[in-house]
Design a protein around this motif. Structure first.
Motif, mmCIF file in Angstrom:
data_model
loop_
_atom_site.group_PDB
_atom_site.id
_atom_site.type_symbol
_atom_site.label_atom_id
_atom_site.label_comp_id
_atom_site.label_asym_id
_atom_site.label_seq_id
_atom_site.Cartn_x
_atom_site.Cartn_y
_atom_site.Cartn_z
ATOM 1 N N GLU A 27 0.832 -1.202 0.000
ATOM 2 C CA GLU A 27 0.000 0.000 0.000
ATOM 3 C C GLU A 27 0.868 1.253 0.000
ATOM 4 O O GLU A 27 0.571 2.224 -0.715
ATOM 5 C CB GLU A 27 -0.901 0.000 1.236
ATOM 6 C CG GLU A 27 -1.991 -1.050 1.219
ATOM 7 C CD GLU A 27 -2.722 -1.140 2.547
ATOM 8 O OE1 GLU A 27 -3.723 -1.871 2.622
ATOM 9 O OE2 GLU A 27 -2.282 -0.487 3.513
ATOM 10 N N PHE A 30 2.336 1.625 -3.657
ATOM 11 C CA PHE A 30 1.359 1.971 -4.684
ATOM 12 C C PHE A 30 0.694 3.320 -4.410
ATOM 13 O O PHE A 30 0.249 3.993 -5.344
ATOM 14 C CB PHE A 30 0.306 0.867 -4.811
ATOM 15 C CG PHE A 30 0.768 -0.311 -5.611
ATOM 16 C CD1 PHE A 30 0.644 -0.312 -6.992
ATOM 17 C CD2 PHE A 30 1.344 -1.407 -5.003
ATOM 18 C CE1 PHE A 30 1.074 -1.395 -7.746
ATOM 19 C CE2 PHE A 30 1.785 -2.496 -5.741
ATOM 20 C CZ PHE A 30 1.654 -2.487 -7.120
ATOM 21 N N THR A 31 0.628 3.709 -3.142
ATOM 22 C CA THR A 31 0.106 5.035 -2.821
ATOM 23 C C THR A 31 1.040 6.118 -3.364
ATOM 24 O O THR A 31 0.583 7.133 -3.911
ATOM 25 C CB THR A 31 -0.053 5.188 -1.295
ATOM 26 O OG1 THR A 31 -1.030 4.256 -0.828
ATOM 27 C CG2 THR A 31 -0.481 6.590 -0.936
ATOM 28 N N GLY A 104 -4.103 10.170 -1.706
ATOM 29 C CA GLY A 104 -2.825 9.484 -1.826
ATOM 30 C C GLY A 104 -1.808 9.950 -0.793
ATOM 31 O O GLY A 104 -1.113 9.131 -0.179
ATOM 32 N N CYS A 111 0.238 4.962 6.077
ATOM 33 C CA CYS A 111 1.036 3.743 5.894
ATOM 34 C C CYS A 111 2.375 3.871 6.625
ATOM 35 O O CYS A 111 2.833 2.915 7.267
ATOM 36 C CB CYS A 111 1.282 3.488 4.408
ATOM 37 S SG CYS A 111 -0.143 2.850 3.512
ATOM 38 N N TRP A 146 -10.493 5.618 -1.663
ATOM 39 C CA TRP A 146 -9.849 5.242 -2.923
ATOM 40 C C TRP A 146 -10.890 4.947 -3.998
ATOM 41 O O TRP A 146 -10.701 5.283 -5.171
ATOM 42 C CB TRP A 146 -8.937 4.025 -2.726
ATOM 43 C CG TRP A 146 -7.585 4.354 -2.187
ATOM 44 C CD1 TRP A 146 -7.030 3.945 -1.008
ATOM 45 C CD2 TRP A 146 -6.582 5.170 -2.817
ATOM 46 N NE1 TRP A 146 -5.769 4.468 -0.852
ATOM 47 C CE2 TRP A 146 -5.463 5.209 -1.944
ATOM 48 C CE3 TRP A 146 -6.523 5.867 -4.013
ATOM 49 C CZ2 TRP A 146 -4.303 5.920 -2.246
ATOM 50 C CZ3 TRP A 146 -5.360 6.584 -4.312
ATOM 51 C CH2 TRP A 146 -4.278 6.599 -3.443
ATOM 52 N N ASN A 200 -4.924 0.426 -5.418
ATOM 53 C CA ASN A 200 -4.944 0.778 -4.008
ATOM 54 C C ASN A 200 -6.271 0.397 -3.368
ATOM 55 O O ASN A 200 -6.311 -0.050 -2.218
ATOM 56 C CB ASN A 200 -4.682 2.279 -3.826
ATOM 57 C CG ASN A 200 -3.207 2.614 -3.740
ATOM 58 O OD1 ASN A 200 -2.533 2.253 -2.784
ATOM 59 N ND2 ASN A 200 -2.693 3.305 -4.740
ATOM 60 N N TRP A 204 -6.236 -1.942 -0.091
ATOM 61 C CA TRP A 204 -6.765 -1.455 1.184
ATOM 62 C C TRP A 204 -8.002 -2.237 1.602
ATOM 63 O O TRP A 204 -8.183 -2.535 2.798
ATOM 64 C CB TRP A 204 -7.068 0.036 1.099
ATOM 65 C CG TRP A 204 -5.847 0.899 1.051
ATOM 66 C CD1 TRP A 204 -5.037 1.126 -0.026
ATOM 67 C CD2 TRP A 204 -5.273 1.656 2.125
ATOM 68 N NE1 TRP A 204 -4.004 1.966 0.304
ATOM 69 C CE2 TRP A 204 -4.119 2.317 1.617
ATOM 70 C CE3 TRP A 204 -5.622 1.860 3.456
ATOM 71 C CZ2 TRP A 204 -3.325 3.148 2.387
ATOM 72 C CZ3 TRP A 204 -4.828 2.694 4.239
ATOM 73 C CH2 TRP A 204 -3.698 3.327 3.704
#
Length: 235
Positions: A27, A30-31, A104, A111, A146, A200, A204
């Protein structure tokens, strides 16, 4: 591997081998990809003005994040000697783009914070049910955000493509049939940002299950047997 400091921080990389920690790292990565491919983007459309007896003149309307398109004017050279007027791209798509980037950035910060908690304060995280429960609620909230932000930005990106399409721009009244559409703006980064947004969402939402297993709401299907369940000794 575990290293304990006087502050209570205990570095333990064990959670990275579990789905809870491993998915959180995914996460985190990719965020970053999601908001980095959107924020800082700049591009330009292209068409030419072909006047009789003159060399073709290039026109390159420029646009950039957060996609307030009328912010940057451009000029279409007239075929006569008159002074060109400013022309503007149409459409303000900043709300969906900024919302997507905002989700994001905050997702990245969350995270980072939870990875520090997992790897350095795992004993605090599991000490009570409050930590996993809050983690579950926040993670589920981000999964919903998201979904909303990726859908909104996907629609916004479609509108940006239409507003910057050279074939649409040459229909301007100032062109008077003298303009020829050129190359379409390169938007590979923006297409990737929408893909990363929905990836995402999957990460998530899927991680909610593994966090749920850490909460008291999850019932162990195979609880340890008590002495009474083991039965009394036979006669």
């Amino acid at each position: 591997m575990s290293t304990k400091l006087a502050s209570g921080f205990t570095l333990d990389l064990g959670p990275l081998k579990e789905p809870l920690g491993f998915i959180r790292v995914l996460e985190w990565v990719f965020t970053i990809f999601a908001f980095a491919t959107t924020g800082g983007y700049s591009g330009s459309s292209h068409f030419t003005v072909n006047c009789i007896g003159a060399e073709p003149k290039d026109v390159n309307p420029v646009f950039a994040y957060p996609f307030r398109l009328p912010k940057s004017p451009y000029q279409i050279p007239p075929c006569n000697s008159s002074k060109p007027d400013d022309t503007y791209l149409q459409g303000d798509f900043s709300s969906s783009a900024e919302f997507f980037v905002c989700v994001g950035v905050f997702g990245f910060l969350y995270c980072t914070a939870t990875l520090v908690l997992y790897l350095g304060f795992q004993h605090v995280y599991r000490q009570t049910s409050r930590g996993p429960t809050i983690d579950l609620v926040v993670t589920a909230t981000f999964a919903f955000l998201w979904l909303v932000s990726s859908s909104a930005w996907g629609k916004g990106l479609t509108d940006v493509k239409w507003a910057t399409n050279p074939g649409h721009l040459v229909m301007n009244d100032q062109c008077n049939s003298t303009c020829k559409a050129g190359e379409f703006p390169s938007m590979g980064r923006l297409n990737a940002s929408v893909i990363f947004g929905f990836l995402n969402l999957i990460l998530w939402a899927g991680n909610c299950w593994f966090i749920y297993k850490e909460t008291p709401f999850h019932k162990d299907p195979n609880p340890p047997a008590t002495m009474e369940e083991e039965g009394a000794p036979g006669p």
